[in-house]
Scaffold this motif. Structure first.
Motif, PDB file in Angstrom:
ATOM      1  N   LYS A 131       0.825  -1.215   0.000  1.00  0.00           N
ATOM      2  CA  LYS A 131       0.000   0.000   0.000  1.00  0.00           C
ATOM      3  C   LYS A 131       0.854   1.258   0.000  1.00  0.00           C
ATOM      4  CE  LYS A 131      -2.794  -1.529   3.364  1.00  0.00           C
ATOM      5  NZ  LYS A 131      -3.851  -1.524   4.392  1.00  0.00           N
ATOM      6  N   ARG A 138       2.436   1.739  -3.352  1.00  0.00           N
ATOM      7  CA  ARG A 138       1.393   2.121  -4.310  1.00  0.00           C
ATOM      8  C   ARG A 138       1.092   3.620  -4.217  1.00  0.00           C
ATOM      9  NH1 ARG A 138      -4.844   0.664  -3.667  1.00  0.00           N
ATOM     10  NH2 ARG A 138      -5.551   1.335  -5.689  1.00  0.00           N
ATOM     11  N   CYS A 168      -5.188  -4.228  -0.722  1.00  0.00           N
ATOM     12  CA  CYS A 168      -5.153  -2.834  -0.276  1.00  0.00           C
ATOM     13  C   CYS A 168      -6.321  -2.464   0.643  1.00  0.00           C
ATOM     14  CB  CYS A 168      -5.117  -1.915  -1.492  1.00  0.00           C
ATOM     15  SG  CYS A 168      -3.613  -2.113  -2.466  1.00  0.00           S
TER      16      CYS A 168
END
Length: 74
Positions: free
Chosen positions: A8, A11, A41
């Motif tokens: 996450k 990202r 996520c």
């Protein structure tokens, strides 16, 4: 820190969308769907949450190297 947290954070830091992550994983011949990336996520209590395994994170990091640097010269 879990593999999900690392995925996450990368990202967000690299401003990647789910389809871009799928493309990065395809660079190292690792097939995964956009819905699986979305499940990684999600928050831990969510019904569709899924743990990100070591293999997925390892292949993502290897693909990210290829994505950012390009293929290795022979």
């Amino acid at each position: 820190m879990t593999n999900n947290d690392i995925l996450k954070k990368l990202r967000v830091a690299l401003q990647l969308r789910d389809d871009e992550i799928v493309d990065i994983l395809a660079l190292v011949d690792f097939r995964i769907s956009k819905s699986e990336i979305g499940a990684f996520c999600r928050k831990e209590g969510h019904p569709k949450y899924r743990e990100c395994g070591d293999q997925v994170l390892r292949n993502f990091l290897n693909g990210l190297v290829l994505h950012l640097r390009g293929p290795r010269d022979k």
